[in-house]
Motif scaffolding. Structure first.
Motif, PDB file in Angstrom:
ATOM      1  N   TRP A 164       0.803  -1.226   0.000  1.00  0.00           N
ATOM      2  CA  TRP A 164       0.000   0.000   0.000  1.00  0.00           C
ATOM      3  C   TRP A 164       0.839   1.281   0.000  1.00  0.00           C
ATOM      4  O   TRP A 164       0.526   2.209  -0.776  1.00  0.00           O
ATOM      5  CB  TRP A 164      -0.973   0.025   1.181  1.00  0.00           C
ATOM      6  N   PRO A 165       1.871   1.403   0.827  1.00  0.00           N
ATOM      7  CA  PRO A 165       2.613   2.691   0.837  1.00  0.00           C
ATOM      8  C   PRO A 165       3.230   3.060  -0.500  1.00  0.00           C
ATOM      9  O   PRO A 165       3.442   4.247  -0.773  1.00  0.00           O
ATOM     10  CB  PRO A 165       3.690   2.454   1.897  1.00  0.00           C
ATOM     11  N   SER A 166       3.502   2.081  -1.351  1.00  0.00           N
ATOM     12  CA  SER A 166       4.126   2.383  -2.635  1.00  0.00           C
ATOM     13  C   SER A 166       3.143   2.942  -3.655  1.00  0.00           C
ATOM     14  O   SER A 166       3.542   3.348  -4.749  1.00  0.00           O
ATOM     15  CB  SER A 166       4.773   1.115  -3.215  1.00  0.00           C
ATOM     16  N   LEU A 167       1.853   3.003  -3.300  1.00  0.00           N
ATOM     17  CA  LEU A 167       0.828   3.440  -4.244  1.00  0.00           C
ATOM     18  C   LEU A 167       0.224   4.785  -3.883  1.00  0.00           C
ATOM     19  O   LEU A 167      -0.680   5.260  -4.575  1.00  0.00           O
ATOM     20  CB  LEU A 167      -0.280   2.384  -4.330  1.00  0.00           C
ATOM     21  N   THR A 168       0.686   5.397  -2.828  1.00  0.00           N
ATOM     22  CA  THR A 168       0.119   6.673  -2.406  1.00  0.00           C
ATOM     23  C   THR A 168       0.477   7.772  -3.404  1.00  0.00           C
ATOM     24  O   THR A 168       1.438   7.637  -4.182  1.00  0.00           O
ATOM     25  CB  THR A 168       0.635   7.071  -1.014  1.00  0.00           C
ATOM     26  N   ALA A 188       2.006  10.493  -2.883  1.00  0.00           N
ATOM     27  CA  ALA A 188       3.379  10.926  -2.640  1.00  0.00           C
ATOM     28  C   ALA A 188       4.383   9.954  -3.245  1.00  0.00           C
ATOM     29  O   ALA A 188       5.395  10.361  -3.830  1.00  0.00           O
ATOM     30  CB  ALA A 188       3.621  11.071  -1.135  1.00  0.00           C
ATOM     31  N   ALA A 189       4.096   8.654  -3.121  1.00  0.00           N
ATOM     32  CA  ALA A 189       5.032   7.643  -3.630  1.00  0.00           C
ATOM     33  C   ALA A 189       5.066   7.607  -5.145  1.00  0.00           C
ATOM     34  O   ALA A 189       6.084   7.225  -5.741  1.00  0.00           O
ATOM     35  CB  ALA A 189       4.651   6.275  -3.074  1.00  0.00           C
ATOM     36  N   THR A 190       3.983   7.987  -5.794  1.00  0.00           N
ATOM     37  CA  THR A 190       3.909   7.926  -7.257  1.00  0.00           C
ATOM     38  C   THR A 190       4.091   9.304  -7.893  1.00  0.00           C
ATOM     39  O   THR A 190       3.893   9.462  -9.109  1.00  0.00           O
ATOM     40  CB  THR A 190       2.554   7.347  -7.697  1.00  0.00           C
ATOM     41  N   ARG A 226       2.690   1.124 -13.362  1.00  0.00           N
ATOM     42  CA  ARG A 226       2.798   0.779 -11.934  1.00  0.00           C
ATOM     43  C   ARG A 226       1.459   0.354 -11.367  1.00  0.00           C
ATOM     44  O   ARG A 226       1.379  -0.629 -10.608  1.00  0.00           O
ATOM     45  CB  ARG A 226       3.338   1.996 -11.158  1.00  0.00           C
ATOM     46  N   ALA A 231      -3.895   8.286  -6.608  1.00  0.00           N
ATOM     47  CA  ALA A 231      -2.667   8.470  -7.364  1.00  0.00           C
ATOM     48  C   ALA A 231      -2.949   9.093  -8.732  1.00  0.00           C
ATOM     49  O   ALA A 231      -2.241  10.010  -9.180  1.00  0.00           O
ATOM     50  CB  ALA A 231      -1.938   7.132  -7.528  1.00  0.00           C
ATOM     51  N   ASP A 262       0.814  18.377  -1.869  1.00  0.00           N
ATOM     52  CA  ASP A 262      -0.397  17.559  -1.720  1.00  0.00           C
ATOM     53  C   ASP A 262      -1.438  18.091  -2.699  1.00  0.00           C
ATOM     54  O   ASP A 262      -2.311  18.892  -2.324  1.00  0.00           O
ATOM     55  CB  ASP A 262      -0.903  17.634  -0.279  1.00  0.00           C
TER      56      ASP A 262
END
Length: 1011
Positions: free
Chosen positions: A97-101, A103-105, A116, A156, A178
């Protein structure tokens, strides 16, 4: 998505009768399995441990046996499957989950982002499949995982299109780090996504809005052009099929008027549409609406603005009919017939998933406007809540839960095969057996039986929502009323109407649309069909003419009639109840005429649920006030809520569902809740202007029927206010300080006004303060010490008598409530001269006989041997024995009788007589207040009313009731003479000085004494 603990614990596949794992065929039967294992080994740089390799083989065998789609995903990304098996699917997803926020993308270009998200979709599909098929995940764990991924993907994608627009100079972001924050773009999730219930191969229903007051568009494009373009890009990111697949299919057709409106709408246009043109199906759809991406705050604000459209204060049975028609259209469009197996649609077919969802949505549309707790979007959570509040029997709850979960599991298996958005079982029996095996059934016959059982059970319960409450044959209905007035009058005369011409004229007025509720042609058609049944029901009340007049008054105040007439047409029991109210309960009829929406509580079931405990009632009142915006709104909302609850108690009493004692307790609980809430509200508003008095306390004491928990539907409230402040207190600490006496006097005045003032919603209670110390000449609010001193020195015997029923009903703090209660207890236990008390009370009763003689035996309060005699006997005995009574001292008359019997102050025969006479007189009095009013004249009463009175008394007929009064009233008066004194002789003997001793300051108030 928050799910009740009950749902979380009860929805595992094991508890549904399904195995926790799908059956695992032998690995060697599938030659592609070894190739995938080799791919794992290559990705890992070596062979996996034997145990882990065995787990992988088991998963691959299931995939290979049942799901070409999952097998393909495993071959594409064997390393992901290896991680899922090694870590466990839940842990794998938590790490994903954290890799899809957003911010992460944030650093990904469009193509990279699309790639992705599609890779993540494949990983989520594998992980949820492993969890579902091999780890025995509960249904909700699967649907929540799928829904959570959809939310992350949408966020995202939304953040990406906003950054892109900002980079092009088309809009300004409030926060570049944001992009979604205060951006004005709202992505509203609908349907299963909004409820957190996505299925395995679900599409996602979205509506895209933008708020003109929030967006910062800077380019040449109009806001509509800009946000339509952004929406198209958003849909492309999520939906477009590439070499990596797709994320979700996107459906934007739930937006307002999709054939004419653009795919992104301003919130102003949408709000105007919903408030003026919105359809009932759109109301139902909005139940599951959830701002999921973009400007979440703006999304919630929009939903708040259209809440009156979605959640109507009164029942909307036309909406229920629309739901039924939606179901019928689905059936007709898809050609669904009887329940079956081969080719059956487990979502839209009879007994399918949609029927469970409709079952819940119907309850929400009916009562969600008045009960915010019914506004939850999740189906299973709502089924739990409906059961918790008594709207769904436990057996039906369990049946619907089990059936829904079974079908959702089956839906997932059907979709896992080829990642197809399908809900149909295969047409071929062997293919059905294969799906059964995928569900964990080794025997296809058992699978078919379970499936058919769930479908049939759901269909029965869904169909029952639309079934009439009676089983009468429609052909038994009387023929339609003649169009000719003379012929109609002749028919009505034969039915029992004494003024048939007047009755016929009233019906003719309905036909020509005299009132607003008849203006719609559909309403006139409906009332034409129910009129003969309605007139027959009115005729059965015994007073059809007056009942028809009351019904006509009721209809004259209805804003619309289609909903009510549709309901009455389908529900004979409700029609009979409405006729009974109009014919037998003028008080309820008048209340209903002023507030037609009260009928909602009958249909919704609230009016039939007994009120027995304070906590649920307080929660109901809190719920009713959750949307209030100002002080006046509080007063109106409290009046509406109280009218609903008092009306409900009246219905229960009229129908014999509760007795007078239960009615009195219920009405008292209602009054207690109202006093507590209004005291808090008034105090808060008062403190805003005048501050608080440090250390001060204020309490409301209830006397009379309120104190004794014996209120009737027409009772006023006998109240006394007391306060206390620390020594040396000068005044309040607010901007406009007041001295303590003035502060609490004005607070008391505000409280009285809050309870008795006439608002747009009517009045609440009449408040009587005559029982305060020194009566009308005394201060409105007494100090705690002054109150105690008065009763220890100046109070008259009748005031001490009234004190036996006093109790604390509200206070501005628990500590002061305890102080006030302790003071009451001490005063009640003061030593008293028994002879003097008996003499004063007997003389007082003699004076009442002379100055306020009873009309006849049906003056149940004042007649010799009536309620006053019973209460005076009991209260006088309590008064002279309280010092020796254990705590707490009762305030209810029946409880006092029981206490006196237990203490030996009454023998069994005396207590039995008083108890029987109390139940009879109080029960008849409560029912007569509801029905005949005052006075009751037997010769003018209908047979129906006499039957109701006999039923209340528990005797065969009215003659037996009369005989019971003949027996009990003289016996009670004789007991009064024995235990208290002869009223006539004592009053004569005590005239002069003795009579003067009965006079309170300001003169004797007979109404107060009689309480």
């Amino acid at each position: 998505m928050q799910v009740p603990q009950q749902a979380r614990e009860n929805l595992t596949s094991v508890n549904l009768g399904l195995p926790s794992k799908a059956p695992c065929p032998p690995a060697q039967a599938h030659p592609d399995v070894r190739r995938v294992i080799e791919g794992f080994d290559a990705a890992r740089g070596g062979a996996a441990p034997a145990g882990e390799q065995g787990d992988i083989l088991a998963v691959l065998a299931i995939f290979a046996a049942y799901s070409p789609y999952l097998s393909t995903l495993a071959q594409r990304d064997p390393a992901a499957l290896a991680q899922i098996v090694a870590q466990g699917p839940a842990a794998f997803l938590d790490a994903l989950w954290p890799s899809l926020t957003p911010a992460a993308t944030a650093g990904l270009a469009l193509d990279a982002l699309m790639r992705r998200l599609r890779q993540a979709k494949a990983q989520v599909a594998l992980a949820t499949a492993v969890g579902d098929l091999t780890a025995g995940w509960p249904l909700l764990q699967t649907t929540r995982a799928l829904s959570h991924f959809a939310g992350l993907a949408l966020r995202a994608a939304t953040a990406h299109v906003l950054r892109e627009a900002a980079a092009k100079g088309e809009l300004t972001l409030a926060d570049a780090a944001d992009p979604e924050s205060r951006c004005g773009l709202i992505v509203l999730a609908m349907g299963k996504l909004g409820a957190g219930e996505l299925n395995y191969s679900s599409d996602i229903d979205l509506i895209v809005f933008y708020d003109d007051d929030v967006i910062r568009a800077t380019g040449k494009r109009t806001p509509s052009e800009l946000f339509v373009r952004l929406t198209k890009t958003l849909v492309k990111i999520i939906q477009e099929r590439t070499a990596d697949g797709y994320v979700f299919r996107v459906d934007l057709r739930l937006r307002p008027d999709p054939g004419a409106m653009p795919i992104a709408l301003s919130t102003d246009i949408a709000e105007n549409y919903y408030q003026s043109l919105g359809q009932n199906w759109e109301r139902a759809a909005m139940i599951k609406a959830l701002p999921l991406a973009g400007d979440i705050e703006a999304g919630h604000d929009f939903l708040q603005r259209i809440r009156p459209f979605v959640w109507r204060k009164h029942l909307d049975f036309a909406a229920v009919r629309d739901i039924q028609r939606m179901k019928e259209k689905i059936r007709d469009h898809h050609g669904h017939g009887d329940i079956g197996v081969e080719g059956h649609d487990v979502k839209l077919g009879p007994g399918g998933i949609r029927e469970v969802e409709f079952f819940v949505q119907i309850q929400q549309l009916i009562s969600g406007g008045r009960d915010p707790a019914l506004r939850q979007p999740a189906t299973l959570a709502m089924l739990d809540h409906l059961a918790a509040i008594g709207r769904l029997p436990p057996a039906d709850h369990d049946t619907l839960i089990a059936g829904y979960c079974f079908l959702r599991h089956l839906e997932h298996r059907l979709q896992m095969v080829e990642d197809a958005q399908t809900h149909r079982l295969p047409e071929a029996p062997e293919a059905v057996a294969q799906i059964g095996r995928f569900m964990g059934y080794g025997d296809a016959t058992v699978f078919r039986a379970d499936l058919l059982g769930h479908l049939a059970a759901i269909q029965r319960r869904f169909t029952a929502l639309f079934a009439a409450d009676d089983t009468a044959d429609p052909t038994d209905r009387p023929p339609g009323l003649p169009r000719d007035e003379a012929a109609m009058a002749e028919r009505l005369a034969a039915a029992g109407f004494k003024e048939p011409g007047k009755a016929a004229l009233i019906v003719t007025g309905w036909r020509i649309g005299r009132y607003r509720c008849f203006r719609h042609e559909r309403a006139r058609v409906l009332v034409e069909g129910i009129a003969p049944v309605l007139m027959a029901a009115l005729a059965r009340t015994g007073e059809p003419d007056s009942a028809l007049v009351r019904l006509d008054q009721f209809l004259s105040r209805l804003p619309a009639g289609v909903q009510l007439f549709s309901l009455l047409d389908a529900n004979r029991a409700l029609l009979d109840l409405l006729a009974e109210i109009m014919g037998s309960a003028p008080l309820l009829a008048e209340t209903l005429s002023r507030r037609p929406g009260l009928l909602d509580s009958v249909v919704g079931g609230e009016a039939l649920r007994p009120i027995t405990r304070p906590e649920p009632l307080r929660r109901e009142l809190d719920t009713a006030l959750c949307d209030v915006t100002d002080y006046q709104d509080v007063l109106d909302s409290v009046r509406r809520w109280t009218a609903d609850r008092r009306f409900a108690v009246g219905i229960q009493l009229l129908r014999g569902l509760i007795d007078h004692a239960a009615a009195g307790q219920a009405l008292t609980l209602i009054a207690d809740s109202v006093i507590e809430r209004l005291l808090a509200t008034v105090s808060q508003a008062f403190q805003a202007a005048h501050g608080r008095i440090p250390g001060g306390g204020f309490a409301v004491l209830g006397f009379g029927k309120l104190g004794g928990r014996e209120l009737t539907v027409t009772s006023d409230l006998d109240l006394v206010f007391i306060f206390s402040v620390p020594d040396g207190t000068v005044g309040s600490d607010g901007a406009k300080p007041l001295t303590p006496g003035l502060y609490y006097t004005r607070l008391g005045q505000r409280l009285i006004a809050a309870m008795s003032a006439l608002t747009a919603e009517g009045s609440l209670y009449e408040v009587d303060m005559a029982l305060r110390p020194a009566g009308s000449k005394g201060p409105l609010v007494s100090t705690l010490k002054g109150f105690g001193d008065y009763y220890q020195g100046e109070a008259w015997t009748w005031e001490h008598l009234a004190l036996t029923r006093a109790r604390v009903v509200g206070a501005d703090g628990a500590a002061f409530a305890d102080q006030a209660a302790a003071l009451l207890d001490r005063i009640k236990r003061l030593p008293r001269d028994a002879a003097r008390v008996r003499g004063d009370i007997a003389a007082m009763r003699g004076r009442m006989d002379k100055d306020r003689p009873a009309r006849d035996r049906w003056d149940l309060k004042l007649c010799p041997g009536g309620l006053v005699d019973i209460e005076f006997i009991v209260q006088s005995l309590m008064l002279v024995t309280s010092a020796k009574q254990p705590a707490p001292l009762p305030t209810e008359t029946a409880a006092m009788i029981a206490r006196l019997l237990a203490q030996g102050r009454l023998d069994a025969a005396q207590a039995g007589l008083l108890d029987e006479a109390l139940r009879l007189a109080a029960g008849l009095s409560a029912l007569l207040r509801l029905t005949a009013g005052d006075p009751f004249v037997p010769d003018q009463a209908s047979d129906r009313l006499k039957t109701l009175l006999a039923r209340q008394a528990g005797v065969a007929d009215f003659a037996a009731l009369t005989a019971t009064l003949d027996r009990l009233q003289p016996a009670v008066r004789a007991l009064f003479a024995t235990l208290v004194g002869d009223p006539a002789s004592t009053y004569v003997q005590g005239s002069g000085a003795g009579t003067g001793a009965l006079e309170p300051s300001g003169g004797l108030n007979d109404d107060a004494i009689a309480r």
